[in-house]
Design a protein around this motif. Structure first.
Motif, PDB file in Angstrom:
ATOM      1  N   ASP A  46       0.830  -1.199   0.000  1.00  0.00           N
ATOM      2  CA  ASP A  46       0.000   0.000   0.000  1.00  0.00           C
ATOM      3  C   ASP A  46       0.869   1.256   0.000  1.00  0.00           C
ATOM      4  N   GLY A  47       0.756   2.039  -1.053  1.00  0.00           N
ATOM      5  CA  GLY A  47       1.500   3.289  -1.158  1.00  0.00           C
ATOM      6  C   GLY A  47       0.579   4.497  -1.061  1.00  0.00           C
ATOM      7  N   THR A  48      -0.631   4.280  -0.526  1.00  0.00           N
ATOM      8  CA  THR A  48      -1.630   5.337  -0.446  1.00  0.00           C
ATOM      9  C   THR A  48      -1.190   6.456   0.489  1.00  0.00           C
ATOM     10  N   THR A  49      -1.412   7.694   0.032  1.00  0.00           N
ATOM     11  CA  THR A  49      -1.099   8.876   0.841  1.00  0.00           C
ATOM     12  C   THR A  49      -2.307   9.813   0.832  1.00  0.00           C
ATOM     13  N   PHE A  50      -2.201  10.886   1.576  1.00  0.00           N
ATOM     14  CA  PHE A  50      -3.270  11.885   1.561  1.00  0.00           C
ATOM     15  C   PHE A  50      -3.445  12.476   0.169  1.00  0.00           C
ATOM     16  N   GLY A  51      -2.391  12.449  -0.628  1.00  0.00           N
ATOM     17  CA  GLY A  51      -2.444  12.997  -1.977  1.00  0.00           C
ATOM     18  C   GLY A  51      -2.959  12.015  -3.019  1.00  0.00           C
ATOM     19  N   SER A  52      -3.432  10.855  -2.599  1.00  0.00           N
ATOM     20  CA  SER A  52      -3.896   9.832  -3.542  1.00  0.00           C
ATOM     21  C   SER A  52      -5.306  10.086  -4.061  1.00  0.00           C
ATOM     22  N   GLY A  53      -5.922  11.172  -3.610  1.00  0.00           N
ATOM     23  CA  GLY A  53      -7.243  11.529  -4.123  1.00  0.00           C
ATOM     24  C   GLY A  53      -8.348  10.566  -3.743  1.00  0.00           C
ATOM     25  N   GLY A  54      -8.188   9.888  -2.636  1.00  0.00           N
ATOM     26  CA  GLY A  54      -9.216   8.948  -2.200  1.00  0.00           C
ATOM     27  C   GLY A  54      -9.130   7.576  -2.857  1.00  0.00           C
ATOM     28  N   TRP A  55      -8.083   7.359  -3.619  1.00  0.00           N
ATOM     29  CA  TRP A  55      -7.884   6.067  -4.276  1.00  0.00           C
ATOM     30  C   TRP A  55      -6.692   5.346  -3.668  1.00  0.00           C
ATOM     31  N   GLU A  56      -6.819   4.066  -3.494  1.00  0.00           N
ATOM     32  CA  GLU A  56      -5.708   3.249  -3.006  1.00  0.00           C
ATOM     33  C   GLU A  56      -4.646   3.157  -4.091  1.00  0.00           C
ATOM     34  N   GLU A  57      -3.401   3.308  -3.710  1.00  0.00           N
ATOM     35  CA  GLU A  57      -2.281   3.142  -4.633  1.00  0.00           C
ATOM     36  C   GLU A  57      -1.447   1.957  -4.178  1.00  0.00           C
ATOM     37  N   ASN A  58      -1.140   1.080  -5.119  1.00  0.00           N
ATOM     38  CA  ASN A  58      -0.357  -0.113  -4.800  1.00  0.00           C
ATOM     39  C   ASN A  58       0.950  -0.128  -5.571  1.00  0.00           C
ATOM     40  N   VAL A  59       1.969  -0.641  -4.914  1.00  0.00           N
ATOM     41  CA  VAL A  59       3.289  -0.795  -5.498  1.00  0.00           C
ATOM     42  C   VAL A  59       3.676  -2.265  -5.349  1.00  0.00           C
ATOM     43  N   GLY A  60       4.281  -2.829  -6.381  1.00  0.00           N
ATOM     44  CA  GLY A  60       4.710  -4.225  -6.312  1.00  0.00           C
ATOM     45  C   GLY A  60       5.796  -4.417  -5.264  1.00  0.00           C
ATOM     46  N   GLY A  61       5.623  -5.405  -4.407  1.00  0.00           N
ATOM     47  CA  GLY A  61       6.590  -5.713  -3.360  1.00  0.00           C
ATOM     48  C   GLY A  61       7.332  -7.001  -3.641  1.00  0.00           C
ATOM     49  N   LEU A  62       7.460  -7.826  -2.623  1.00  0.00           N
ATOM     50  CA  LEU A  62       8.200  -9.079  -2.747  1.00  0.00           C
ATOM     51  C   LEU A  62       7.480 -10.068  -3.657  1.00  0.00           C
ATOM     52  N   LYS A  63       8.269 -10.785  -4.447  1.00  0.00           N
ATOM     53  CA  LYS A  63       7.743 -11.856  -5.300  1.00  0.00           C
ATOM     54  C   LYS A  63       7.859 -13.168  -4.546  1.00  0.00           C
ATOM     55  N   SER A  64       6.890 -14.043  -4.786  1.00  0.00           N
ATOM     56  CA  SER A  64       6.937 -15.371  -4.177  1.00  0.00           C
ATOM     57  C   SER A  64       6.261 -16.355  -5.119  1.00  0.00           C
ATOM     58  N   GLY A  65       6.473 -17.601  -4.865  1.00  0.00           N
ATOM     59  CA  GLY A  65       5.854 -18.619  -5.696  1.00  0.00           C
ATOM     60  C   GLY A  65       5.854 -19.958  -4.995  1.00  0.00           C
ATOM     61  N   SER A  66       5.271 -20.917  -5.667  1.00  0.00           N
ATOM     62  CA  SER A  66       5.291 -22.287  -5.173  1.00  0.00           C
ATOM     63  C   SER A  66       5.171 -23.230  -6.360  1.00  0.00           C
ATOM     64  N   MET A  67       5.686 -24.400  -6.173  1.00  0.00           N
ATOM     65  CA  MET A  67       5.593 -25.448  -7.187  1.00  0.00           C
ATOM     66  C   MET A  67       4.622 -26.479  -6.650  1.00  0.00           C
ATOM     67  N   LYS A  68       3.538 -26.695  -7.395  1.00  0.00           N
ATOM     68  CA  LYS A  68       2.518 -27.663  -6.996  1.00  0.00           C
ATOM     69  C   LYS A  68       2.541 -28.818  -7.986  1.00  0.00           C
ATOM     70  N   VAL A  69       2.671 -30.013  -7.463  1.00  0.00           N
ATOM     71  CA  VAL A  69       2.708 -31.200  -8.316  1.00  0.00           C
ATOM     72  C   VAL A  69       1.935 -32.315  -7.632  1.00  0.00           C
ATOM     73  N   LYS A  70       1.214 -33.077  -8.433  1.00  0.00           N
ATOM     74  CA  LYS A  70       0.603 -34.309  -7.937  1.00  0.00           C
ATOM     75  C   LYS A  70       1.347 -35.456  -8.594  1.00  0.00           C
ATOM     76  N   PHE A  71       1.859 -36.342  -7.750  1.00  0.00           N
ATOM     77  CA  PHE A  71       2.609 -37.504  -8.234  1.00  0.00           C
ATOM     78  C   PHE A  71       1.813 -38.779  -7.997  1.00  0.00           C
ATOM     79  N   LYS A  72       1.991 -39.747  -8.869  1.00  0.00           N
ATOM     80  CA  LYS A  72       1.551 -41.119  -8.618  1.00  0.00           C
ATOM     81  C   LYS A  72       2.700 -41.756  -7.845  1.00  0.00           C
ATOM     82  N   GLN A  73       2.419 -42.188  -6.638  1.00  0.00           N
ATOM     83  CA  GLN A  73       3.453 -42.639  -5.708  1.00  0.00           C
ATOM     84  C   GLN A  73       4.021 -44.006  -6.084  1.00  0.00           C
ATOM     85  N   SER A  74       5.292 -44.164  -5.833  1.00  0.00           N
ATOM     86  CA  SER A  74       5.950 -45.460  -5.914  1.00  0.00           C
ATOM     87  C   SER A  74       6.934 -45.557  -4.755  1.00  0.00           C
ATOM     88  N   VAL A  75       6.733 -46.558  -3.906  1.00  0.00           N
ATOM     89  CA  VAL A  75       7.640 -46.765  -2.775  1.00  0.00           C
ATOM     90  C   VAL A  75       8.650 -47.866  -3.072  1.00  0.00           C
TER      91      VAL A  75
END
Length: 137
Positions: A36-65
């Protein structure tokens, strides 16, 4: 109208081991936190700035023991950060088959999960650690 892609033979590699033969779903969601980069000068609108990037790897495996197969490959990796590579196809990397690479924390492994008479499956979601790259060469 754009070209449609059907996911038939994705490439899943974890810790320099091709696990494609065990995989049946794959997903790589990447997000950027909205700060959130909103200030009093934002004219009543929320201002957003990109922050930290994140991710995840999702996989479904057929199991073999079975010895030397999926469970014996993944079990020793629990709690470690390892490299990964995902591609839509097992074909060569190129403009129509980019590779996504980075590292993931093997934060979860479920060696036994299933129902009577059904194939064992392992559904994982591992957080990325560091940058995720997209390349076509």
């Amino acid at each position: 109208m754009g070209t449609k892609t059907v996911l038939l033979a994705a490439y899943v590699n974890v810790n320099s081991t091709d696990l494609s033969q065990y995989g049946c779903t794959a997903e790589l969601p990447i997000e950027v936190a909205a700060e959130d980069g909103t200030t009093f000068g934002s004219g009543g609108w929320e201002e957003n700035v990109g922050g930290l990037k994140s991710g995840s790897m999702k996989v479904k495996f057929k199991q073999s023991v079975t010895a030397t197969e999926l469970d014996s490959i993944m079990w020793p990796l629990l709690g470690t950060v390892v490299p990964f590579e995902l591609r839509v196809s097992q074909a060569a990397v190129g403009a129509s088959n980019p590779k996504y690479t980075g590292s993931v924390l093997i934060s979860k492994w479920t060696p036994i999960s299933g129902d009577v008479g059904k194939i064992l499956e392992v559904d994982v979601e591992w957080p990325t650690s560091g940058a995720v790259a997209r390349a076509v060469v």
